[in-house]
Design an enzyme around this catalytic site. Structure first.
Site, PDB file in Angstrom:
ATOM      1  N   ASP A 119      19.235  26.601 -34.605  1.00 30.08           N
ATOM      2  CA  ASP A 119      18.789  25.480 -35.440  1.00 30.08           C
ATOM      3  C   ASP A 119      17.425  25.816 -36.023  1.00 30.08           C
ATOM      4  O   ASP A 119      16.496  26.175 -35.287  1.00 30.08           O
ATOM      5  CB  ASP A 119      18.713  24.210 -34.594  1.00 30.08           C
ATOM      6  CG  ASP A 119      18.561  22.964 -35.453  1.00 30.08           C
ATOM      7  OD1 ASP A 119      18.971  23.008 -36.632  1.00 30.08           O
ATOM      8  OD2 ASP A 119      18.038  21.956 -34.961  1.00 30.08           O
ATOM      9  N   HIS A 126       9.783  17.431 -43.609  1.00 29.96           N
ATOM     10  CA  HIS A 126       9.976  17.090 -42.202  1.00 29.96           C
ATOM     11  C   HIS A 126       8.905  17.732 -41.329  1.00 29.96           C
ATOM     12  O   HIS A 126       8.287  17.066 -40.477  1.00 29.96           O
ATOM     13  CB  HIS A 126      11.362  17.543 -41.748  1.00 29.96           C
ATOM     14  CG  HIS A 126      11.594  17.423 -40.278  1.00 29.96           C
ATOM     15  ND1 HIS A 126      11.638  16.211 -39.623  1.00 29.96           N
ATOM     16  CD2 HIS A 126      11.780  18.370 -39.316  1.00 29.96           C
ATOM     17  CE1 HIS A 126      11.852  16.396 -38.336  1.00 29.96           C
ATOM     18  NE2 HIS A 126      11.939  17.707 -38.113  1.00 29.96           N
ATOM     19  N   GLU A 192      19.178  13.785 -36.014  1.00 33.68           N
ATOM     20  CA  GLU A 192      18.601  14.632 -37.056  1.00 33.68           C
ATOM     21  C   GLU A 192      19.717  15.013 -38.018  1.00 33.68           C
ATOM     22  O   GLU A 192      20.699  15.642 -37.622  1.00 33.68           O
ATOM     23  CB  GLU A 192      17.939  15.881 -36.475  1.00 33.68           C
ATOM     24  CG  GLU A 192      16.698  15.585 -35.666  1.00 33.68           C
ATOM     25  CD  GLU A 192      15.909  16.849 -35.314  1.00 33.68           C
ATOM     26  OE1 GLU A 192      16.359  17.953 -35.666  1.00 33.68           O
ATOM     27  OE2 GLU A 192      14.848  16.708 -34.678  1.00 33.68           O
ATOM     28  N   GLU A 194      21.389  17.157 -40.706  1.00 33.34           N
ATOM     29  CA  GLU A 194      21.264  18.561 -41.088  1.00 33.34           C
ATOM     30  C   GLU A 194      22.552  19.055 -41.749  1.00 33.34           C
ATOM     31  O   GLU A 194      23.600  18.421 -41.659  1.00 33.34           O
ATOM     32  CB  GLU A 194      20.953  19.427 -39.861  1.00 33.34           C
ATOM     33  CG  GLU A 194      19.771  18.921 -39.045  1.00 33.34           C
ATOM     34  CD  GLU A 194      19.342  19.890 -37.953  1.00 33.34           C
ATOM     35  OE1 GLU A 194      19.795  21.057 -37.973  1.00 33.34           O
ATOM     36  OE2 GLU A 194      18.553  19.477 -37.077  1.00 33.34           O
ATOM     37  N   ASP A 226      21.867  16.972 -35.070  1.00 37.23           N
ATOM     38  CA  ASP A 226      21.178  17.601 -33.946  1.00 37.23           C
ATOM     39  C   ASP A 226      20.508  16.494 -33.135  1.00 37.23           C
ATOM     40  O   ASP A 226      19.325  16.212 -33.294  1.00 37.23           O
ATOM     41  CB  ASP A 226      20.145  18.603 -34.478  1.00 37.23           C
ATOM     42  CG  ASP A 226      19.341  19.259 -33.376  1.00 37.23           C
ATOM     43  OD1 ASP A 226      19.908  19.469 -32.289  1.00 37.23           O
ATOM     44  OD2 ASP A 226      18.156  19.560 -33.605  1.00 37.23           O
ATOM     45  N   ARG A 230      13.400  12.652 -27.859  1.00 36.13           N
ATOM     46  CA  ARG A 230      12.025  12.957 -28.250  1.00 36.13           C
ATOM     47  C   ARG A 230      11.055  12.942 -27.071  1.00 36.13           C
ATOM     48  O   ARG A 230      10.097  13.718 -27.056  1.00 36.13           O
ATOM     49  CB  ARG A 230      11.550  11.957 -29.321  1.00 36.13           C
ATOM     50  CG  ARG A 230      12.371  11.967 -30.596  1.00 36.13           C
ATOM     51  CD  ARG A 230      12.365  13.319 -31.256  1.00 36.13           C
ATOM     52  NE  ARG A 230      12.993  13.270 -32.588  1.00 36.13           N
ATOM     53  CZ  ARG A 230      13.240  14.324 -33.335  1.00 36.13           C
ATOM     54  NH1 ARG A 230      12.922  15.532 -32.892  1.00 36.13           N
ATOM     55  NH2 ARG A 230      13.809  14.205 -34.516  1.00 36.13           N
ATOM     56  N   GLN A 233      11.654  16.088 -25.180  1.00 39.85           N
ATOM     57  CA  GLN A 233      11.195  17.193 -26.025  1.00 39.85           C
ATOM     58  C   GLN A 233       9.676  17.349 -25.982  1.00 39.85           C
ATOM     59  O   GLN A 233       9.150  18.465 -25.886  1.00 39.85           O
ATOM     60  CB  GLN A 233      11.658  16.957 -27.465  1.00 39.85           C
ATOM     61  CG  GLN A 233      11.266  18.058 -28.442  1.00 39.85           C
ATOM     62  CD  GLN A 233      11.745  17.766 -29.859  1.00 39.85           C
ATOM     63  OE1 GLN A 233      12.379  16.738 -30.128  1.00 39.85           O
ATOM     64  NE2 GLN A 233      11.458  18.672 -30.771  1.00 39.85           N
ATOM     65  N   LYS A 246      17.582  18.935 -26.597  1.00 33.09           N
ATOM     66  CA  LYS A 246      18.520  19.107 -27.707  1.00 33.09           C
ATOM     67  C   LYS A 246      19.831  19.764 -27.287  1.00 33.09           C
ATOM     68  O   LYS A 246      20.708  19.977 -28.116  1.00 33.09           O
ATOM     69  CB  LYS A 246      17.867  19.937 -28.814  1.00 33.09           C
ATOM     70  CG  LYS A 246      16.770  19.192 -29.565  1.00 33.09           C
ATOM     71  CD  LYS A 246      16.080  20.112 -30.544  1.00 33.09           C
ATOM     72  CE  LYS A 246      15.074  19.370 -31.406  1.00 33.09           C
ATOM     73  NZ  LYS A 246      15.707  18.593 -32.474  1.00 33.09           N
ATOM     74  N   THR A 250      25.390  18.334 -29.878  1.00 30.87           N
ATOM     75  CA  THR A 250      25.210  18.585 -31.308  1.00 30.87           C
ATOM     76  C   THR A 250      26.551  18.305 -31.964  1.00 30.87           C
ATOM     77  O   THR A 250      27.563  18.899 -31.581  1.00 30.87           O
ATOM     78  CB  THR A 250      24.780  20.037 -31.582  1.00 30.87           C
ATOM     79  OG1 THR A 250      23.536  20.298 -30.931  1.00 30.87           O
ATOM     80  CG2 THR A 250      24.630  20.281 -33.074  1.00 30.87           C
ATOM     81  N   GLU A 351      10.585  10.272 -37.952  1.00 29.10           N
ATOM     82  CA  GLU A 351       9.857  10.125 -39.225  1.00 29.10           C
ATOM     83  C   GLU A 351       9.979   8.718 -39.789  1.00 29.10           C
ATOM     84  O   GLU A 351       8.993   8.135 -40.255  1.00 29.10           O
ATOM     85  CB  GLU A 351      10.402  11.110 -40.250  1.00 29.10           C
ATOM     86  CG  GLU A 351      10.160  12.567 -39.956  1.00 29.10           C
ATOM     87  CD  GLU A 351      10.819  13.432 -40.998  1.00 29.10           C
ATOM     88  OE1 GLU A 351      10.210  13.658 -42.055  1.00 29.10           O
ATOM     89  OE2 GLU A 351      11.962  13.876 -40.776  1.00 29.10           O
TER      90      GLU A 351
END
Length: 423
Positions: A119, A126, A192, A194, A226, A230, A233, A246, A250, A351
């Site tokens: 990834d 971002h 996420e 993607e 993904d 948080r 992470q 993560k 997925t 975000e």
């Protein structure tokens, strides 16, 4: 030959003759096999092969696209041309029509066996937003970001098809620098949005691939979610990159859109400054004019533009192999979160809510900083076609489920009054 198909294609379906994405499907009580989406139907390639209508070397009576993907570009192009013939020349209709199966009658499976998963972190918007959230008084981009496509190595075994339940992951998290870490379900679960590409033709160890080799080795594109924890992470990514935060899930879309189908969507990518090193130079414009839509519980909350991605797919491929790592059939490379410059173009809740400080409000009046159990996230995307129409990359969806059974004797675990984890 005309490119007007005899098969009925509803307006706006996105699965017209310009698309023809590949997938794996099954009917109740039958083994999975390979098909192509056209309108509201799936064209059974295994059935066509049994009648001698398409070339088949045990590619299509299979529960995976890997065999066909490994056949290489010449086979991909020949099969695509043949399918277009079969769907546009009226004299084939009587033999082909019995192999068109309504999509609502089939179950779609993960389209390919994932050999490896990488990834990237390729959206400058971002990356800059994340930098501003976590390093508000420093340069938002790390020093290497404009020089190479930053990425991390994920776990192939947790890549799952759209619709597979997503269970809230467990892990260590630390709420504040002063606290000791605790163990329990993630409280800051995120998505996420993607776009990924999957390798078909492998490469030899020790032989890096140039950007110009993209069409020869890459079979097609999929949508990727993904999923990210948080809080886990933030604690574990010191100093290395994401790991458990993560690797729990997925999600990918069930349809693989061939590279050839997106030729009309190619546009110039953003200007790269400073100029990239020679192995990352690309002689063709490989930005893709793809609009992504993110839905939370059925409500569109963002529309990130993929054309704004700083690093392109051929550059990601060149960088992934420059050290000599071989490409394998089924290798999946995800773009990293797709985000644009505007607030309604951000590709994740981190975000969109600015680290949880600015909740978003949904149509039912509820608010979100991060995902709650029961929330459903859907990502879909569209690209232009040469004829002025719109091509669909399908969609990838997932619903968040509570954490599985919680061990009752875990040092440092946070338990609620009923012996269940607090969230």
């Amino acid at each position: 030959m005309t490119d007007v198909p005899w098969v009925s294609i509803p307006a706006g379906s996105g699965f017209g003759i310009e698309n023809l994405p590949y997938g794996v499907f099954s009917l109740p009580g039958e083994l999975p096999r390979v098909g192509v989406a056209i309108g509201n139907h799936v064209l059974d390639l295994a059935g066509l092969a049994a009648e001698g209508l398409v070339d088949d070397r045990r590619w299509f009576a299979s529960g995976s696209l890997n065999g066909f993907m490994a056949a290489g570009r010449a086979a991909w192009e020949a099969n695509r041309a043949r399918i277009i013939e079969l769907l546009t020349i009226e004299t084939y209709r009587e033999r082909v029509e019995p192999h068109l199966i309504p999509l609502d009658q089939v179950e779609l499976a993960r389209p390919f066996d994932v050999a490896d998963y990488v990834d990237f972190y390729s959206s400058i918007h971002h990356a800059a937003n994340v930098g501003r959230i976590f390093r508000p008084h420093a340069d938002p981009l790390p020093p290497n970001w404009r020089h190479l496509p930053v990425g991390y190595h994920g776990r192939a075994g947790t890549v799952q098809v759209s619709g597979t339940p997503v269970y809230r992951p467990w892990g260590q998290r630390r709420e504040t620098p002063e606290q000791e870490p605790s163990y329990g379900p993630s409280r800051r679960l995120d998505f996420e949005a993607e776009i990924g590409f999957v390798a078909g033709m492998p490469s030899a160890p020790g032989h890096p691939l140039p950007t110009s080799a993209f069409r020869d080795h890459i079979f097609g594109f999929v949508l990727v979610n993904d999923w990210s924890a948080r809080d886990i992470q933030a604690w574990e990514s010191q100093p290395l990159g994401p790991f458990l935060s993560k690797s729990f899930a997925t999600s990918i879309s069930p349809w693989v859109v061939p590279v050839a189908a997106l030729e009309a969507a190619r546009v110039a990518p953003p200007t790269q400054d400073p100029p990239v090193l020679p192995y990352l130079r690309c002689d063709e414009p490989w930005g893709l004019d793809v609009t992504v839509e993110i839905l939370l519980n059925g409500q569109v909350i963002s529309r990130p533009p993929f054309a704004s991605m700083y690093w392109t797919s051929p550059q990601q491929l060149a960088h992934a192999t420059v050290g000599g790592a071989p490409l394998r059939t089924g290798d999946l490379f995800a773009s990293g979160t797709v985000s644009g410059p505007e607030r309604d173009q951000r590709g994740c809740l981190l975000e969109l809510t600015w680290g949880g400080t600015e909740p978003i409000e949904l149509a039912d009046g509820t608010r979100r900083t991060f995902l709650e159990d029961g929330d459903t996230v859907t990502i879909r995307a569209f690209a232009p076609t040469a004829g002025g129409g719109r091509l669909s990359l399908g969609e990838v969806t997932g619903t968040v489920h509570p954490s599985p059974a919680f061990p009752s004797e875990v040092p440092g675990a946070i338990l609620g009054s009923a012996g269940t984890p607090e969230t």
